[in-house]
Design a protein around this motif. Structure first.
Motif, PDB file in Angstrom:
ATOM      1  N   ASP A 195      -3.059  42.783 -89.576  1.00 38.49           N
ATOM      2  CA  ASP A 195      -3.851  43.078 -90.765  1.00 38.49           C
ATOM      3  C   ASP A 195      -4.791  41.924 -91.087  1.00 38.49           C
ATOM      4  OD1 ASP A 195      -2.445  45.376 -90.890  1.00 38.49           O
ATOM      5  OD2 ASP A 195      -1.016  44.643 -92.378  1.00 38.49           O
ATOM      6  N   ASP A 232      -9.547  42.291 -94.403  1.00 34.74           N
ATOM      7  CA  ASP A 232     -10.011  43.182 -95.458  1.00 34.74           C
ATOM      8  C   ASP A 232     -10.739  42.334 -96.498  1.00 34.74           C
ATOM      9  OD1 ASP A 232      -8.650  45.248 -94.264  1.00 34.74           O
ATOM     10  OD2 ASP A 232      -6.828  44.815 -95.368  1.00 34.74           O
ATOM     11  N   GLU A 249      -7.733  41.849 -88.640  1.00 37.97           N
ATOM     12  CA  GLU A 249      -8.778  42.828 -88.912  1.00 37.97           C
ATOM     13  C   GLU A 249      -9.570  42.484 -90.156  1.00 37.97           C
ATOM     14  OE1 GLU A 249      -7.002  46.693 -88.821  1.00 37.97           O
ATOM     15  OE2 GLU A 249      -6.375  46.349 -86.770  1.00 37.97           O
ATOM     16  N   ARG A 255      -4.476  44.539 -80.302  1.00 38.45           N
ATOM     17  CA  ARG A 255      -3.333  45.433 -80.501  1.00 38.45           C
ATOM     18  C   ARG A 255      -2.809  45.947 -79.151  1.00 38.45           C
ATOM     19  NH1 ARG A 255      -4.064  49.989 -85.058  1.00 38.45           N
ATOM     20  NH2 ARG A 255      -4.240  48.162 -86.389  1.00 38.45           N
ATOM     21  N   LEU A 267     -12.234  50.936 -85.585  1.00 36.54           N
ATOM     22  CA  LEU A 267     -11.467  49.796 -85.109  1.00 36.54           C
ATOM     23  C   LEU A 267     -12.356  49.003 -84.146  1.00 36.54           C
ATOM     24  CD1 LEU A 267      -8.512  48.682 -85.316  1.00 36.54           C
ATOM     25  CD2 LEU A 267      -8.054  49.891 -83.188  1.00 36.54           C
TER      26      LEU A 267
END
Lengths: 459, 283
Positions: B269, B274, B272, B237, B229
């Motif tokens: 999400d 993807d 972060e 967060r 992370l």
């Protein structure tokens, strides 16, 4: 008051909890709790006194008060006197002999199961050597079903554990592919999420569902989030197969986990109502481990192995698909080294099986324990001989999210071949269909199954 | 021979199959640090991955036993203008720390006084403990605080001095917060070394900690390191959880980070990010 004499030395033990604790084989967690025997001789004296104790006594003395502990109430209120009758006349020592005798068969053991309390099982385990723990457990047979059949004789199943440090879906999927191609995943594909976010848990559940459907996989999936998260996700319509929860052997331990029997019952009922199991509806997945009660400061002066067995009373109440003792995860302050971890894993498997549970074991250790992969080989091989229902399959035995070592896909494959054990029958058929078995029935990858290739490299 | 080429021992495998498999694992290894596609012999691991594992375990063992230079770490933190105070737990050495977690959760007697002298009402006590990886908190502590503290300060949070703990466990934050008179506590702690990562930290927050606080009363953000992370994601967060915690006046299993979005309305999400080839639009 319980008494024993060795030579000129008289030993006395004030109550059942003390007697059980002093009779426990040495481990760091009982020393930490201040309940361990003070000397090797005191330990054997306690075992001698315990061997003479009638099993009936366990129905009259609780190690944690009935009034203040809902697990004690569960144990006492659910005890089945008819099932207990065949062993009601025995002492603990005589019961150990009875368990090992030729006359005691798989069928006998399953008949007395509702008459056994966790404390009785724990007491017997304390008298047993490792060999006894294996021989008796191997006579037990506990079979459970959801989409696969787990625990049949001659079978060894695997939880595929595809954890990823940030729950990256592609990373999780890559580890799943690795495990499936090595014959793992017939117990469950179960992810420990790095985040307790419900959205992320939902996303992972959808990923598992997609993989299961696209590969036509006969297995069940699980994201090991807190039961309250799972309950919310069931209400939101997420594809929940199994309900996971860590449980302990006292009400106060479970309170520290944020759960109660009522909450577990609510989640159990909610998941049952989804009707997702195809060949059975065992759907609870519990994890346990010696030391959790002390860790939560909720041990009531009881030794960690007896408390672990009490956690199985909680599990037994919900007819679980899988119960997993995560034996070496908690650290050296509870199980110091390979020797303590190996014995604890076999005790947990023994007690769980006697109590009628589908026991698996996360054969594992942390990097601050005095243990290594050789110790895991020993425990895995012993448990496979004892008939363990399932173990973990982690890529290369290295969990890159939780930071500990378990057993690898390869470890399980090697032990299956060594002992002639097969995966769950439904999963074995799937491996055959995918062309993953060679002519000797061994899992060997010669060509990537096209559904796996298409799933992982979709272009 | 590559240490990662999968299943070198299948005699019937055509070279074309083997090339395809190698390419397959090559692709997949980009998306996870897990030990996938390992070379095998029979059902077992080949020698090269076996030794790779042993090296990693040896590193982890060495990380657990490494010393924590608290004074040097305090000096680094102080050099960025922070008020810093060093304390110790009741555990007297590393072995006792491993065998007696209860001592690692208690403050050394003398340090109660040192903290009491600094006590004044504040919103959040900030604690940095060596935990099971002294190198982790030494390495990630300063840059992670740079992501966390400016925003809190700008928003007017009253923060305690940075409390650096030797041989500390997460629970020691409760005693520290109590001694300082803080409403809540944030503990950054070195996580247990694994094979892939020996230096990761976790963040734990607890509302109104007392002597009877349990782990169910905490929220955790774990696995913070350069390939885990990220600092940004962890700070984001954490900030969301802290705000919720102070609004709802609780922490633990009742506090979930599902409601967290940043100013642009993106979910965590999305923040972060993807960049993976796996279709997940089944929600």
């Amino acid at each position: 008051m319980f008494k024993a004499t060795i030579g000129n030395q008289r030993y006395s033990f004030d109550n059942l909890a003390i007697l059980l604790a002093k009779a426990s084989p040495h481990r760091s967690g009982d020393v930490l709790a201040g309940v361990a025997a003070d000397s090797a001789q005191e330990r054997v004296a306690a075992q001698i006194a315990l061997a003479d104790l009638p099993l009936r006594h366990f129905l009259n003395e609780a190690v944690v008060p009935y009034e203040s502990d809902e697990i004690t109430r569960l144990i006492v209120d659910r005890h089945d006197p008819a099932a207990f009758a065949p062993i009601a006349h025995l002492t603990v020592g005589e019961w150990r002999d009875w368990l090992l005798s030729d006359a005691t068969t798989t069928e006998t053991l399953s008949q007395i199961q509702p008459g056994i309390t966790p404390e009785m099982a724990a007491a017997a385990s304390k008298l047993c050597r490792v060999q006894d723990l294996i021989a008796i457990a191997a006579k037990c047979c506990v079979v459970t079903r959801f989409r696969t059949t787990i625990g049949l004789p001659g079978r060894l199943s695997v939880r595929l554990q595809p954890n990823h440090p940030t729950d990256d879906p592609a990373g999780v999927a890559a580890s799943i592919a690795d495990g499936l191609l090595l014959g793992a995943g017939d117990a469950v594909i179960g992810i420990n999420p790095a985040s307790d976010s419900p959205d992320r848990t939902h996303q992972l559940l959808c990923l598992l569902e997609e993989i299961r459907v696209k590969l036509d996989l006969p297995t069940q999936s699980c994201v090991l989030s807190h039961v309250t998260t799972t309950l919310d996700l069931i209400r939101r319509g997420s594809p929940v197969d199994l309900v996971f929860q860590s449980i302990g052997g006292t009400e106060a331990t479970n309170r520290s986990f944020g759960i109660s029997l009522d909450l577990l019952a609510e989640a159990h009922a909610a998941a049952q109502s989804l009707g997702r199991g195809t060949i059975g509806n065992n759907l609870m997945y519990f994890e346990t481990g010696q030391g959790s009660a002390l860790s939560a400061n909720a041990h009531h002066g009881v030794d960690q192995q007896t408390l672990e067995a009490r956690a199985y009373a909680v599990a037994r109440h919900f007819q679980p698909l899988l119960v997993n003792t995560v034996v070496g995860f908690i650290g050296p302050e509870y199980l110091f080294d390979g020797k303590q971890i190996i014995r604890a894993g076999l005790e947990d498997h023994f007690c769980g099986k006697l109590l009628g549970l589908p026991m698996g074991c996360d054969v594992c250790y942390t990097n601050h324990a005095e243990a290594d992969q050789d110790d895991m080989d020993v425990l895995l091989t012993l448990l496979a001989n004892a008939g363990v229902n399932f173990v973990m399959g982690v890529p290369g035995a290295d969990d890159v999210m939780l930071g500990y070592q378990s057993t690898s896909f390869h470890d399980v494959l090697a032990v299956r071949e060594l002992l002639g054990l097969r995966p769950a029958p439904e999963f074995d058929d799937w491996l055959l269909k995918q062309g993953l078995l060679n002519q000797d029935g061994k899992v060997r990858l010669s060509e990537l199954p096209s559904p796996v290739r298409k799933l992982m490299l979709p272009q | 021979m590559s240490s990662h080429s999968h299943d070198q021992t299948v005699p019937s495998a055509e070279p074309r199959d083997r090339l395809e498999r190698d390419a397959f694992w090559e692709r997949l290894r980009h998306v996870t640090p897990a030990r996938i596609g390992l070379a095998t012999t029979g059902a077992s691991l080949a020698t090269t991955p076996l030794l790779d594992f042993r090296i990693a375990h040896a590193r982890a063992r060495d990380a657990v036993t490494a010393p924590f230079d608290s004074a040097a770490f305090q000096a680094v933190l102080a050099s960025s203008g922070q008020d810093v105070l060093g304390v110790s737990s009741m555990a007297s050495d590393r072995r006792e720390y491993l065998l007696r977690p209860d001592l690692g959760r208690q403050l050394a007697k003398a340090d109660h006084l040192a903290l009491a002298e600094r006590a004044r009402p504040c919103d959040l006590a900030i604690v940095l403990a060596d935990g099971l990886s002294p190198a982790a908190v030494t390495r990630h502590g300063p840059p992670l605080l740079e992501k966390i503290l400016p925003q809190l300060t700008a928003e007017g949070w009253r923060l305690s001095p940075l409390i650096v703990v030797e041989r500390g466990r997460v629970g020691i934050g409760d005693a520290i917060a109590t001694a300082l008179g803080a409403r809540a506590v944030l503990v950054m702690v070195g996580e247990r070394p694994g094979l892939s990562v020996q230096e990761s930290v976790g963040l734990y927050i607890t509302w109104a900690p007392t002597g009877t606080t349990t782990d169910a009363d905490r929220n955790c953000i774990s696995n913070i390191w350069q390939f885990g992370l990220s600092y940004d994601a962890a700070a984001f967060r954490l900030h969301g959880l802290l705000k919720q915690m102070f609004v709802r006046r609780l922490s633990g299993v009742m506090l979930k980070d599902d409601a967290i979005t940043d100013a642009s309305g993106r979910s965590i999400d999305a923040v972060e990010g993807d960049d993976i080839g796996f279709d997940l639009q089944s929600r």
